[in-house]
Scaffold this motif. Structure first.
Motif, mmCIF file in Angstrom:
data_model
loop_
_atom_site.group_PDB
_atom_site.id
_atom_site.type_symbol
_atom_site.label_atom_id
_atom_site.label_comp_id
_atom_site.label_asym_id
_atom_site.label_seq_id
_atom_site.Cartn_x
_atom_site.Cartn_y
_atom_site.Cartn_z
ATOM 1 N N ILE A 87 68.797 42.302 28.811
ATOM 2 C CA ILE A 87 69.036 41.614 27.632
ATOM 3 C C ILE A 87 68.523 40.163 27.854
ATOM 4 C CG2 ILE A 87 71.397 41.048 28.042
ATOM 5 C CD1 ILE A 87 72.023 41.728 25.014
ATOM 6 N N SER A 88 68.671 39.721 29.062
ATOM 7 C CA SER A 88 68.503 38.152 29.157
ATOM 8 C C SER A 88 66.997 37.929 28.847
ATOM 9 C CB SER A 88 68.658 37.783 30.630
ATOM 10 O OG SER A 88 70.094 38.075 31.034
ATOM 11 N N TYR A 123 72.866 22.157 43.331
ATOM 12 C CA TYR A 123 73.621 22.706 42.381
ATOM 13 C C TYR A 123 72.498 23.446 41.504
ATOM 14 C CZ TYR A 123 76.663 23.628 38.424
ATOM 15 O OH TYR A 123 77.314 24.037 37.204
ATOM 16 N N LEU A 124 72.023 22.530 40.664
ATOM 17 C CA LEU A 124 71.049 22.670 39.658
ATOM 18 C C LEU A 124 69.992 23.589 40.076
ATOM 19 C CD1 LEU A 124 70.985 19.244 37.953
ATOM 20 C CD2 LEU A 124 72.134 21.137 36.787
ATOM 21 N N ASN A 125 69.408 23.460 41.294
ATOM 22 C CA ASN A 125 68.280 24.242 41.753
ATOM 23 C C ASN A 125 68.574 25.591 41.764
ATOM 24 O OD1 ASN A 125 66.257 22.246 41.634
ATOM 25 N ND2 ASN A 125 66.826 21.528 43.934
ATOM 26 N N GLY A 126 69.916 25.645 42.207
ATOM 27 C CA GLY A 126 70.567 27.163 42.551
ATOM 28 C C GLY A 126 70.378 27.861 41.073
ATOM 29 N N LEU A 127 70.971 26.985 40.042
ATOM 30 C CA LEU A 127 71.068 27.635 38.571
ATOM 31 C C LEU A 127 69.788 27.996 37.978
ATOM 32 C CD1 LEU A 127 73.808 25.319 37.044
ATOM 33 C CD2 LEU A 127 74.209 27.529 38.146
ATOM 34 N N LYS A 128 68.790 27.022 38.391
ATOM 35 C CA LYS A 128 67.378 27.017 37.844
ATOM 36 C C LYS A 128 66.875 28.861 38.302
ATOM 37 C CE LYS A 128 63.853 25.941 40.002
ATOM 38 N NZ LYS A 128 62.715 25.340 40.412
ATOM 39 N N THR A 129 67.093 28.896 39.708
ATOM 40 C CA THR A 129 66.647 30.264 40.542
ATOM 41 C C THR A 129 67.594 31.179 39.886
ATOM 42 O OG1 THR A 129 66.357 29.149 42.273
ATOM 43 C CG2 THR A 129 66.913 31.508 42.510
ATOM 44 N N LYS A 130 68.638 31.323 39.556
ATOM 45 C CA LYS A 130 69.274 32.337 38.704
ATOM 46 C C LYS A 130 68.832 32.825 37.235
ATOM 47 C CE LYS A 130 73.929 31.889 40.769
ATOM 48 N NZ LYS A 130 75.213 31.643 40.956
ATOM 49 N N LEU A 131 68.548 31.777 36.545
ATOM 50 C CA LEU A 131 67.653 31.792 35.307
ATOM 51 C C LEU A 131 66.574 32.565 35.202
ATOM 52 C CD1 LEU A 131 68.611 28.436 33.413
ATOM 53 C CD2 LEU A 131 69.542 30.530 33.080
ATOM 54 N N GLU A 132 65.701 32.036 36.272
ATOM 55 C CA GLU A 132 64.320 32.777 36.520
ATOM 56 C C GLU A 132 64.709 34.167 37.241
ATOM 57 O OE1 GLU A 132 61.685 28.881 38.122
ATOM 58 O OE2 GLU A 132 63.044 30.088 39.490
ATOM 59 N N PHE A 139 61.672 30.049 28.630
ATOM 60 C CA PHE A 139 61.648 28.866 28.398
ATOM 61 C C PHE A 139 60.451 28.351 27.411
ATOM 62 C CE2 PHE A 139 64.012 28.878 32.213
ATOM 63 C CZ PHE A 139 65.028 27.876 32.111
ATOM 64 N N THR A 140 60.822 28.111 26.248
ATOM 65 C CA THR A 140 59.554 27.935 24.883
ATOM 66 C C THR A 140 60.136 27.011 23.977
ATOM 67 O OG1 THR A 140 59.187 30.225 25.358
ATOM 68 C CG2 THR A 140 58.314 29.120 23.512
ATOM 69 N N SER A 141 59.349 25.938 23.704
ATOM 70 C CA SER A 141 59.911 24.984 22.726
ATOM 71 C C SER A 141 59.689 25.386 21.398
ATOM 72 C CB SER A 141 59.037 23.572 22.995
ATOM 73 O OG SER A 141 57.815 23.855 22.398
ATOM 74 N N ALA A 142 60.341 24.914 20.336
ATOM 75 C CA ALA A 142 60.320 24.942 19.023
ATOM 76 C C ALA A 142 58.922 24.695 18.515
ATOM 77 C CB ALA A 142 61.306 24.020 18.270
ATOM 78 N N VAL A 143 58.111 23.749 19.201
ATOM 79 C CA VAL A 143 56.828 23.372 18.669
ATOM 80 C C VAL A 143 56.045 24.856 19.167
ATOM 81 C CG1 VAL A 143 55.003 21.906 19.377
ATOM 82 C CG2 VAL A 143 56.978 21.146 19.209
#
Length: 417
Positions: A93-94, A185-194, A200-204
């Motif tokens: 679902i992610s 910490y943030l690098n670890g979160l980015k890896t989990k999101l990936e 990751f997509t902009s409204a434009v």
């Protein structure tokens, strides 16, 4: 294609998550356009309860997709927790969720800062401690970090070091994580999101897609907590009204409808003016029946009677075209129900506040309405008709329980009487 916005018509906690979830299966996209993790939107899927603080309230069993817009401030760790909870029951679902890289990040520093500031206030605002205010403050003061910095290692380190230096100077104290630890910490979160395959997509980039499909815009909190027009300073730090869709590249003129969700009574969390607050045993009864405890903090909500001047104010401020009423069943069995029809503001009778300042001076003027044994009773229909006549807004849907399917139209109600 249809564009509908759903916003809170009171001080939040009106049941927007359930309402959005009910409508969601008829929309391809569910879009959160503002706010952060300081409020919970509760939905039920086959009797299982899910509380989303950041994720749009899509129906997991439908094909709809969710978009988190640039007007939001996102606690990435909280977002991952919500995704993993859904993944356990709905694998894959992610990949149906899209994040605008222009959205701002809520850092652990912001949560610490939130508590520092609340302790410093002579009159506490009643913040949830989720770092929302400090994150929006950094955004306005041009110190904030957008999601896209997660994909530029050198920029991330540079921005974090500068931000950490500024915050240490400002508060003359250390934070739990150094800027180096925050980078890790943030690098670890980015890896989990990936790994979760979040997009990751902009409204434009979504401009043409959004205008060729159906969209349900999901607001956060309620109009009376809006930063600009709520009961300032006892408000949240973002946009709570339909005009917040501008952060996703839309104008309110492009919306087909703006539904305001209201309870059959009124609640509020935290400090601030609340003209119809009820301190009697009836107030305690409604709190317990309605399970009026915050989905995010667990705090008991303040409870009061329905406030029509506040609803008239919300109608104008957010351009409401229809109402969805919730929790009428909580008042079942009361012999009578009070309704605030006007305010006494320093001796002047006002049907609606002129400014948010009037809420601080308002004394409620009540009318008493006959109660009802159930929401299928003629007296509940009379209650709804009274609200419609007094506000000039029709009530199109009625929620009569916590589950998504426990919704009916006004015509359904009439047919059941």
């Amino acid at each position: 294609m249809r564009k509908l916005a759903v916003v809170g018509a009171q001080w939040g906690d009106e049941g927007k998550g359930k309402v959005v979830n009910y409508f969601s299966e008829n929309f391809e996209w569910i879009v959160r356009f503002s706010g952060g993790a300081n409020a919970g939107h509760t939905i039920f899927v086959e009797d299982k309860k899910y509380v989303n603080h950041l994720l749009p309230s899509i129906n997991p069993r439908s094909c709809s997709k969710g978009f988190l817009g640039a007007g939001m401030v996102i606690d990435v760790e909280q977002l991952i927790d919500e995704l993993e909870t859904l993944e356990a029951d709905f694998p894959g679902i992610s990949s149906r969720f899209y994040l605008d890289p222009e959205a701002f990040i809520v850092l652990p520093w912001h949560k610490e800062e939130d508590l520092f500031i609340e302790e410093m206030r002579e009159v506490p605002i009643g913040t949830t401690g989720k770092g929302i205010g400090p994150s929006y403050t950094d955004k306005v003061s041009r110190e904030g970090l957008k999601l896209y910095v997660l994909f530029d290692e050198s920029l991330l380190k540079e921005r974090l070091e500068a931000l950490y230096h500024m915050k240490r100077m400002k508060y003359n104290r250390d934070f739990t994580l150094s800027f180096g630890e925050m980078t890790t910490y943030l690098n670890g979160l980015k890896t989990k999101l990936e790994r979760l395959s979040v997009n990751f997509t902009s409204a434009v980039d979504m401009f043409r897609v959004f205008r060729s499909t159906s969209i349900l815009f999901e607001g956060a909190q309620g109009v009376l907590l809006d930063l600009d027009f709520g009961t300032y300073p006892f408000v949240t730090s973002g946009a709570c009204m339909a005009h917040g869709v501008s952060s996703v590249g839309f104008s309110t003129f492009e919306l087909d409808n703006v539904y305001g969700v209201l309870k059959a009574y009124t609640t509020r969390v935290g400090s601030g003016p609340f003209p119809t607050e009820e301190f009697s045993e009836v107030g305690n009864l409604v709190r317990e029946r309605g399970k009026e405890y915050g989905a995010t903090t667990g705090r008991a909500r303040r409870v009061g009677w329905l406030d029509l001047p506040a609803l008239r104010y919300a109608r104008i401020r957010s351009g409401l075209t229809g109402f969805v009423i919730t929790k009428g069943d909580v008042l079942n069995g009361l012999d009578e129900v009070k309704v605030c029809v006007a305010y006494d503001v320093e001796g002047a009778v006002k049907e609606m506040p002129s400014t948010s300042y009037d809420f601080f001076k308002a004394r409620p003027i009540y009318e008493t309405i006959s109660g009802w044994p159930s929401t299928d009773h003629i007296n509940f229909l009379k209650y709804m008709t009274f609200i419609e006549r007094e506000t000039g807004v029709e009530i199109d849907y009625i929620s009569y329980g916590p589950r998504t399917e426990e919704m009916k139209t006004r015509n359904d109600l009439i047919m059941n009487i």
